[in-house]
Structure formats: structure tokens, C-alpha cells
Design a protein around this motif. Structure first.
Motif, PDB file in Angstrom:
ATOM      1  N   VAL A 126      -2.639  -9.977  17.368  1.00 44.55           N
ATOM      2  CA  VAL A 126      -2.705  -9.801  15.922  1.00 44.55           C
ATOM      3  C   VAL A 126      -3.699 -10.803  15.367  1.00 44.55           C
ATOM      4  CG1 VAL A 126      -1.356  -9.828  13.802  1.00 44.55           C
ATOM      5  CG2 VAL A 126      -0.291  -9.079  15.914  1.00 44.55           C
ATOM      6  N   ASP A 127      -4.647 -10.310  14.566  1.00 41.55           N
ATOM      7  CA  ASP A 127      -5.628 -11.177  13.917  1.00 41.55           C
ATOM      8  C   ASP A 127      -5.113 -11.533  12.531  1.00 41.55           C
ATOM      9  OD1 ASP A 127      -7.437 -11.078  16.044  1.00 41.55           O
ATOM     10  OD2 ASP A 127      -8.231  -9.166  15.344  1.00 41.55           O
ATOM     11  N   VAL A 128      -4.957 -12.833  12.282  1.00 48.09           N
ATOM     12  CA  VAL A 128      -4.398 -13.315  11.022  1.00 48.09           C
ATOM     13  C   VAL A 128      -5.381 -14.269  10.378  1.00 48.09           C
ATOM     14  CG1 VAL A 128      -2.471 -14.556   9.964  1.00 48.09           C
ATOM     15  CG2 VAL A 128      -2.061 -13.090  11.935  1.00 48.09           C
ATOM     16  N   GLY A 129      -5.698 -14.002   9.110  1.00 49.12           N
ATOM     17  CA  GLY A 129      -6.570 -14.881   8.353  1.00 49.12           C
ATOM     18  C   GLY A 129      -5.764 -16.010   7.729  1.00 49.12           C
ATOM     19  N   GLY A 183      -9.300  -3.514   7.630  1.00 49.54           N
ATOM     20  CA  GLY A 183      -8.473  -3.450   8.821  1.00 49.54           C
ATOM     21  C   GLY A 183      -8.941  -4.347   9.950  1.00 49.54           C
ATOM     22  N   ARG A 184      -9.944  -5.178   9.706  1.00 48.37           N
ATOM     23  CA  ARG A 184     -10.396  -6.117  10.737  1.00 48.37           C
ATOM     24  C   ARG A 184      -9.394  -7.248  10.911  1.00 48.37           C
ATOM     25  NH1 ARG A 184     -16.152  -6.328   8.089  1.00 48.37           N
ATOM     26  NH2 ARG A 184     -16.930  -4.287   8.725  1.00 48.37           N
ATOM     27  N   LEU A 185      -8.662  -7.534   9.855  1.00 47.58           N
ATOM     28  CA  LEU A 185      -7.560  -8.500   9.898  1.00 47.58           C
ATOM     29  C   LEU A 185      -6.259  -7.734   9.715  1.00 47.58           C
ATOM     30  CD1 LEU A 185      -8.562 -11.581   7.693  1.00 47.58           C
ATOM     31  CD2 LEU A 185      -8.216 -11.522  10.135  1.00 47.58           C
ATOM     32  N   ASP A 186      -5.225  -8.173  10.400  1.00 43.49           N
ATOM     33  CA  ASP A 186      -3.925  -7.520  10.270  1.00 43.49           C
ATOM     34  C   ASP A 186      -3.085  -8.149   9.161  1.00 43.49           C
ATOM     35  OD1 ASP A 186      -4.426  -5.792  12.483  1.00 43.49           O
ATOM     36  OD2 ASP A 186      -4.088  -7.512  13.787  1.00 43.49           O
ATOM     37  N   ALA A 187      -3.316  -9.423   8.887  1.00 46.37           N
ATOM     38  CA  ALA A 187      -2.532 -10.121   7.869  1.00 46.37           C
ATOM     39  C   ALA A 187      -3.285 -11.363   7.399  1.00 46.37           C
ATOM     40  CB  ALA A 187      -1.163 -10.527   8.428  1.00 46.37           C
ATOM     41  N   VAL A 188      -2.867 -11.871   6.246  1.00 46.68           N
ATOM     42  CA  VAL A 188      -3.361 -13.150   5.728  1.00 46.68           C
ATOM     43  C   VAL A 188      -2.135 -13.985   5.402  1.00 46.68           C
ATOM     44  CG1 VAL A 188      -4.562 -14.290   3.822  1.00 46.68           C
ATOM     45  CG2 VAL A 188      -5.497 -12.205   4.798  1.00 46.68           C
ATOM     46  N   ILE A 189      -2.156 -15.226   5.855  1.00 41.04           N
ATOM     47  CA  ILE A 189      -1.017 -16.114   5.626  1.00 41.04           C
ATOM     48  C   ILE A 189      -1.449 -17.297   4.768  1.00 41.04           C
ATOM     49  CG2 ILE A 189      -1.388 -17.396   7.754  1.00 41.04           C
ATOM     50  CD1 ILE A 189       1.670 -17.593   8.006  1.00 41.04           C
ATOM     51  N   ALA A 191      -4.446  -0.663   6.214  1.00 40.28           N
ATOM     52  CA  ALA A 191      -5.337  -0.135   7.244  1.00 40.28           C
ATOM     53  C   ALA A 191      -4.828  -0.445   8.647  1.00 40.28           C
ATOM     54  CB  ALA A 191      -6.744  -0.688   7.067  1.00 40.28           C
ATOM     55  N   SER A 192      -4.076  -1.522   8.815  1.00 40.51           N
ATOM     56  CA  SER A 192      -3.480  -1.859  10.117  1.00 40.51           C
ATOM     57  C   SER A 192      -2.033  -2.282   9.898  1.00 40.51           C
ATOM     58  CB  SER A 192      -4.279  -2.957  10.811  1.00 40.51           C
ATOM     59  OG  SER A 192      -4.263  -4.132  10.032  1.00 40.51           O
ATOM     60  N   ILE A 193      -1.268  -1.380   9.308  1.00 43.88           N
ATOM     61  CA  ILE A 193       0.096  -1.708   8.891  1.00 43.88           C
ATOM     62  C   ILE A 193       1.010  -1.985  10.081  1.00 43.88           C
ATOM     63  CG2 ILE A 193       0.945   0.679   8.750  1.00 43.88           C
ATOM     64  CD1 ILE A 193       1.647  -2.083   6.208  1.00 43.88           C
ATOM     65  N   ARG A 194       0.780  -1.318  11.206  1.00 43.93           N
ATOM     66  CA  ARG A 194       1.662  -1.515  12.362  1.00 43.93           C
ATOM     67  C   ARG A 194       1.579  -2.950  12.885  1.00 43.93           C
ATOM     68  NH1 ARG A 194      -0.135  -0.297  17.527  1.00 43.93           N
ATOM     69  NH2 ARG A 194       1.372  -1.157  18.929  1.00 43.93           N
ATOM     70  N   ASN A 195       0.363  -3.444  13.107  1.00 42.40           N
ATOM     71  CA  ASN A 195       0.202  -4.818  13.586  1.00 42.40           C
ATOM     72  C   ASN A 195       0.647  -5.824  12.532  1.00 42.40           C
ATOM     73  OD1 ASN A 195      -0.727  -4.007  16.038  1.00 42.40           O
ATOM     74  ND2 ASN A 195      -2.846  -4.578  15.690  1.00 42.40           N
ATOM     75  N   GLY A 196       0.404  -5.516  11.262  1.00 41.86           N
ATOM     76  CA  GLY A 196       0.825  -6.419  10.196  1.00 41.86           C
ATOM     77  C   GLY A 196       2.338  -6.549  10.136  1.00 41.86           C
ATOM     78  N   ARG A 200       8.263 -11.995  -0.024  1.00 43.14           N
ATOM     79  CA  ARG A 200       8.116 -10.598   0.400  1.00 43.14           C
ATOM     80  C   ARG A 200       6.632 -10.327   0.627  1.00 43.14           C
ATOM     81  NH1 ARG A 200      11.295  -5.783  -0.479  1.00 43.14           N
ATOM     82  NH2 ARG A 200      12.874  -7.203  -1.221  1.00 43.14           N
ATOM     83  N   PRO A 201       6.274  -9.705   1.769  1.00 48.46           N
ATOM     84  CA  PRO A 201       4.858  -9.441   2.036  1.00 48.46           C
ATOM     85  C   PRO A 201       4.241  -8.499   1.003  1.00 48.46           C
ATOM     86  CG  PRO A 201       6.177  -9.124   4.010  1.00 48.46           C
ATOM     87  CD  PRO A 201       7.126  -9.320   2.880  1.00 48.46           C
ATOM     88  N   VAL A 202       3.000  -8.789   0.647  1.00 51.58           N
ATOM     89  CA  VAL A 202       2.235  -7.946  -0.273  1.00 51.58           C
ATOM     90  C   VAL A 202       1.335  -7.059   0.579  1.00 51.58           C
ATOM     91  CG1 VAL A 202       0.493  -7.963  -2.090  1.00 51.58           C
ATOM     92  CG2 VAL A 202       2.263  -9.724  -2.044  1.00 51.58           C
ATOM     93  N   ILE A 203       1.357  -5.764   0.321  1.00 52.43           N
ATOM     94  CA  ILE A 203       0.522  -4.833   1.086  1.00 52.43           C
ATOM     95  C   ILE A 203      -0.728  -4.519   0.283  1.00 52.43           C
ATOM     96  CG2 ILE A 203       0.378  -2.552   2.132  1.00 52.43           C
ATOM     97  CD1 ILE A 203       3.353  -2.774   2.724  1.00 52.43           C
ATOM     98  N   VAL A 204      -1.876  -4.860   0.860  1.00 47.54           N
ATOM     99  CA  VAL A 204      -3.168  -4.622   0.239  1.00 47.54           C
ATOM    100  C   VAL A 204      -3.653  -3.242   0.677  1.00 47.54           C
ATOM    101  CG1 VAL A 204      -5.552  -5.413   0.107  1.00 47.54           C
ATOM    102  CG2 VAL A 204      -3.692  -7.075   0.237  1.00 47.54           C
ATOM    103  N   THR A 205      -4.036  -2.426  -0.284  1.00 50.72           N
ATOM    104  CA  THR A 205      -4.496  -1.079   0.026  1.00 50.72           C
ATOM    105  C   THR A 205      -5.866  -1.138   0.677  1.00 50.72           C
ATOM    106  OG1 THR A 205      -3.286  -0.237  -1.876  1.00 50.72           O
ATOM    107  CG2 THR A 205      -4.937   1.215  -0.919  1.00 50.72           C
ATOM    108  N   GLY A 206      -5.955  -0.532   1.829  1.00 51.74           N
ATOM    109  CA  GLY A 206      -7.213  -0.501   2.565  1.00 51.74           C
ATOM    110  C   GLY A 206      -7.513   0.906   3.005  1.00 51.74           C
ATOM    111  N   ARG A 207      -8.420   1.019   3.917  1.00 51.98           N
ATOM    112  CA  ARG A 207      -8.800   2.333   4.443  1.00 51.98           C
ATOM    113  C   ARG A 207      -7.633   2.902   5.225  1.00 51.98           C
ATOM    114  NH1 ARG A 207     -10.714   6.649   6.226  1.00 51.98           N
ATOM    115  NH2 ARG A 207     -12.351   6.989   7.720  1.00 51.98           N
ATOM    116  N   ALA A 208      -7.197   4.085   4.869  1.00 48.50           N
ATOM    117  CA  ALA A 208      -6.126   4.764   5.585  1.00 48.50           C
ATOM    118  C   ALA A 208      -6.744   5.666   6.643  1.00 48.50           C
ATOM    119  CB  ALA A 208      -5.280   5.576   4.624  1.00 48.50           C
ATOM    120  N   TYR A 209      -6.526   5.321   7.892  1.00 46.54           N
ATOM    121  CA  TYR A 209      -7.069   6.122   8.980  1.00 46.54           C
ATOM    122  C   TYR A 209      -6.144   7.296   9.260  1.00 46.54           C
ATOM    123  CZ  TYR A 209     -10.344   2.368   9.826  1.00 46.54           C
ATOM    124  OH  TYR A 209     -11.329   1.453   9.681  1.00 46.54           O
ATOM    125  N   LYS A 210      -6.732   8.462   9.421  1.00 45.76           N
ATOM    126  CA  LYS A 210      -5.981   9.666   9.745  1.00 45.76           C
ATOM    127  C   LYS A 210      -6.317  10.060  11.169  1.00 45.76           C
ATOM    128  CE  LYS A 210      -6.067  11.268   4.982  1.00 45.76           C
ATOM    129  NZ  LYS A 210      -6.807  10.228   4.351  1.00 45.76           N
TER     130      LYS A 210
END
Length: 188
Positions: free
Chosen positions: A57-60, A100-106, A128-133, A163-173
């Protein structure tokens, strides 16, 4: 002409006849057998073994975050699946989070002006990477609970997780992955 003596048309027999003729033509050509049957199976087997089972998991790390706290130390030390990344600006970090290059920011902040050992942890996840986040958020809860209540709990230390805040990103289909794959395979 007498229509009563003709056999009744069957959709099933017609489909079966076309399928039988197609399979015969495929098996008569060795290159067709290799590229339509063996080649995809070999690809599935080869790429099935590549990649392993570990998740990283990549975390900023937010610029305002306190980096000398026990949460960041635990994430750096024990958990090899977490890669903490520092950025020059928070704007660059948020762009990578949305893409989606980062999974989360702490962001870990000291609560209050005195150094009483109380910390507040803010977490941002990307859609964009909700599973890893979400995997990281669950892992982070475990780390915080281990610090707060574990066997090596530090007295007078209290860490609160917002509570985690979810940032809207590119939704991959699924079409984003299927279409390029099919185009590449058809070019082969």
C-alpha cells in the motif's frame, strides 16, 4: 411441391452443425489450435504465477504531520507492506491520491499545545484505489489498537483515529481493463 414431407427446421441442429464445422476447421490447422487454445492457456498459467500474494500500500505522509509519533514509527518499522511517501507539496500528493497512484494519505497531529501523548490521526482514502485504502485503514486501526491497548501499551498515550475521508478520484470500470487487453490480444 409437398411441404408436409420436409423435416421440421431445428435451431439446435443448425447451431450444432455450424459448431461442428468450425471445430473441424480449427483442428485441421495447427496454428489455429496453438493460437486459439494453447496460447491463451499458457498465458493464464504464466501470468497466474507472477505477482505473488502480498499487497503493498502506497501512503502519502501529509506535510503537517508529526513524524516522530508512535503511529508513523510502527508503520515504518513493523509493516513491510506499507510504503510511506513524502511529497514537496500537499497539492501534488492530493493529485496522486485522486489518480489512484496513492492509496491513502495519513496526517498525525499532536492534540493540544502540551506534549501529553495524545494524537489525532486523519486519514484520506481514494475512490480510485478503494480496496487498498480500506485494507490500509483496517491495518492502521490494528496498529493504533496495538499501541493504545496492546501488551507494550505506553502509559498516558492515547491515539484517536478520525473517520476516513474518501476523496473522489477516477473510477475504473472493467471495460478499462478488458478493452485494451482484447485489442492487444487481437493484434497478436
Amino acid at each position: 411441391m409437398n411441404m408436409q414431407n420436409q423435416p421440421k427446421y431445428s435451431q439446435f441442429r443448425a447451431t450444432f452443425a455450424i459448431t461442428k464445422a468450425s471445430l473441424r476447421s480449427i483442428f485441421r490447422s495447427p496454428s489455429a489450435v496453438v493460437f486459439s487454445l494453447l496460447f491463451p492457456l499458457i498465458f493464464i498459467v504464466v501470468f497466474g504465477f507472477i505477482g505473488g500474494g502480498s499487497v503493498s500500500v502506497d501512503v502519502g505522509l501529509d506535510k503537517q504531520s508529526d513524524t516522530l509519533n508512535p503511529v508513523i514509527k510502527a508503520l515504518k518499522g513493523e509493516n513491510s507492506g506499507v510504503r510511506l511517501k513524502s511529497y514537496n507539496t500537499n497539492q501534488e500528493m492530493l493529485i496522486d491520491l485522486k489518480k489512484g497512484r496513492l492509496d491513502a494519505v495519513i496526517n498525525v497531529q499532536t492534540m493540544g499545545n502540551d506534549n501529553t501523548g495524545k494524537y489525532k490521526v486523519a486519514l484520506q482514502l481514494s475512490s480510485a484505489s478503494i480496496r487498498n485504502g480500506q485494507l490500509f485503514a483496517q491495518n492502521l486501526r490494528g496498529v493504533i489498537n496495538g499501541i493504545n491497548f496492546g501488551g507494550n501499551a505506553i502509559p498516558d498515550l492515547k491515539i484517536l483515529l478520525d473517520r476516513p475521508v474518501i476523496v473522489t478520484g477516477r473510477a475504473y470500470k472493467s471495460i478499462d481493463f478488458i478493452l485494451p487487453g482484447q485489442l492487444g490480444f487481437s493484434l497478436l
